[in-house]
Design a protein around this motif. Structure first.
Motif, PDB file in Angstrom:
ATOM      1  N   GLU A 128      -3.358   5.057  -2.436  1.00 62.31           N
ATOM      2  CA  GLU A 128      -4.366   5.960  -1.893  1.00 62.31           C
ATOM      3  C   GLU A 128      -3.936   7.407  -2.071  1.00 62.31           C
ATOM      4  OE1 GLU A 128      -6.084   3.342   1.850  1.00 62.31           O
ATOM      5  OE2 GLU A 128      -4.601   4.891   2.253  1.00 62.31           O
ATOM      6  N   ASN A 129      -4.935   8.273  -2.078  1.00 66.03           N
ATOM      7  CA  ASN A 129      -4.669   9.713  -2.084  1.00 66.03           C
ATOM      8  C   ASN A 129      -5.196  10.282  -0.766  1.00 66.03           C
ATOM      9  OD1 ASN A 129      -4.300  12.410  -2.501  1.00 66.03           O
ATOM     10  ND2 ASN A 129      -5.309  12.449  -4.502  1.00 66.03           N
ATOM     11  N   ARG A 130      -4.292  10.699   0.096  1.00 66.30           N
ATOM     12  CA  ARG A 130      -4.662  11.250   1.397  1.00 66.30           C
ATOM     13  C   ARG A 130      -4.537  12.768   1.403  1.00 66.30           C
ATOM     14  NH1 ARG A 130      -1.975   6.775   5.548  1.00 66.30           N
ATOM     15  NH2 ARG A 130      -2.910   4.957   4.526  1.00 66.30           N
ATOM     16  N   SER A 148      -8.762   5.523  -3.906  1.00 68.62           N
ATOM     17  CA  SER A 148      -7.664   4.599  -4.165  1.00 68.62           C
ATOM     18  C   SER A 148      -7.840   3.888  -5.496  1.00 68.62           C
ATOM     19  CB  SER A 148      -7.572   3.550  -3.047  1.00 68.62           C
ATOM     20  OG  SER A 148      -8.721   2.715  -3.062  1.00 68.62           O
ATOM     21  N   TRP A 173      -9.037  13.480  -1.928  1.00 67.37           N
ATOM     22  CA  TRP A 173      -9.832  13.122  -0.752  1.00 67.37           C
ATOM     23  C   TRP A 173     -10.590  14.364  -0.310  1.00 67.37           C
ATOM     24  CZ3 TRP A 173      -8.370  13.519   4.883  1.00 67.37           C
ATOM     25  CH2 TRP A 173      -9.282  12.830   5.692  1.00 67.37           C
ATOM     26  N   LYS A 190       0.867  -1.178   0.000  1.00 69.22           N
ATOM     27  CA  LYS A 190       0.000   0.000   0.000  1.00 69.22           C
ATOM     28  C   LYS A 190       0.901   1.224   0.000  1.00 69.22           C
ATOM     29  CE  LYS A 190      -3.835   0.413   2.442  1.00 69.22           C
ATOM     30  NZ  LYS A 190      -4.745   0.615   3.598  1.00 69.22           N
ATOM     31  N   TYR A 224       0.731   5.708  -0.487  1.00 68.00           N
ATOM     32  CA  TYR A 224      -0.212   6.823  -0.461  1.00 68.00           C
ATOM     33  C   TYR A 224       0.477   8.138  -0.763  1.00 68.00           C
ATOM     34  CZ  TYR A 224       1.389   7.437   4.415  1.00 68.00           C
ATOM     35  OH  TYR A 224       2.144   7.613   5.554  1.00 68.00           O
ATOM     36  N   LYS A 265     -13.490   7.137   3.434  1.00 68.52           N
ATOM     37  CA  LYS A 265     -12.277   6.442   2.995  1.00 68.52           C
ATOM     38  C   LYS A 265     -11.492   7.283   1.985  1.00 68.52           C
ATOM     39  CE  LYS A 265     -13.986   1.757   3.608  1.00 68.52           C
ATOM     40  NZ  LYS A 265     -14.192   0.452   2.979  1.00 68.52           N
ATOM     41  N   TYR A 266     -10.194   7.039   1.961  1.00 69.87           N
ATOM     42  CA  TYR A 266      -9.348   7.708   0.973  1.00 69.87           C
ATOM     43  C   TYR A 266      -9.631   7.127  -0.410  1.00 69.87           C
ATOM     44  CZ  TYR A 266      -6.609   9.111   5.065  1.00 69.87           C
ATOM     45  OH  TYR A 266      -6.208   9.616   6.268  1.00 69.87           O
ATOM     46  N   ASN A 291     -11.399   2.667  -5.880  1.00 64.43           N
ATOM     47  CA  ASN A 291     -12.099   2.852  -4.608  1.00 64.43           C
ATOM     48  C   ASN A 291     -12.700   1.546  -4.092  1.00 64.43           C
ATOM     49  OD1 ASN A 291     -11.518   5.637  -4.524  1.00 64.43           O
ATOM     50  ND2 ASN A 291     -13.220   6.020  -5.916  1.00 64.43           N
TER      51      ASN A 291
END
Length: 166
Positions: A77-79, A127, A119, A26, A28, A124-125, A99
């Motif tokens: 993911e994009n936070r 993804s 986000w 994972k 991000y 949820k982020y 997602n």
């Protein structure tokens, strides 16, 4: 023309969807905004989950090490509150999910760049889940990063090392 002597050689991405997955990762996107009128610029990061966030430096050791022949699933993911474009050099990947929702078979294709939506601060982020194919001939060090130039230049890049198969 000579007669065919057997089946054709396997193609580079053949059977990727059913290939044995050798690792799951994972990553991000993350940003630290500037503060105040004389503040430092925004700091941009692409982080392997569980590692300490750091800005890109070409002298850094690789953030990811894998082996030629590996097939890996990555969730990216994009936070942050702006869009990022994940890009990797030297290989392609197969889009599996957006997602957490599987991509229909007819829409699965190979990419080297894919957008990860921003986000909105709730839930949820955003993804994507992709299948990385390291079965090709490429070994050595190369980079993955946000393909938006200001973000890449701001530190949102890292090194991956692909070792020869032992």
């Amino acid at each position: 023309m000579p007669e065919r002597t057997g089946p054709p050689n396997p193609q580079r991405f053949e059977n990727l969807m059913t290939a044995k997955v050798t690792a799951k990762r994972k990553l991000y996107f993350y940003e630290v905004p500037s503060r105040g009128p004389a503040a430092e610029p925004v700091k941009f990061f692409i982080v392997v989950d569980g590692d300490v966030a750091h800005l890109y430096d070409p002298n850094n050791p690789p953030d990811i090490t894998t082996t030629r022949g590996a097939v890996e699933n990555w969730i990216i993911e994009n936070r942050s509150n702006e869009v990022h474009e994940f890009h990797i050099h030297q290989i392609h990947f197969l889009l599996l999910e957006k997602n957490g929702v599987p991509v229909p078979k007819k829409q699965r294709q190979f990419y080297d760049t894919i957008q990860v939506p921003y986000w909105d601060g709730v839930g949820k982020y955003p993804s994507v889940k992709v299948r990385m194919d390291f079965r090709g001939p490429t070994i050595g060090d190369f980079v993955y990063h946000c393909h938006i130039l200001d973000h890449e230049d701001g530190g949102m890049m890292a090194i991956i090392r692909v070792l020869p198969k032992t």
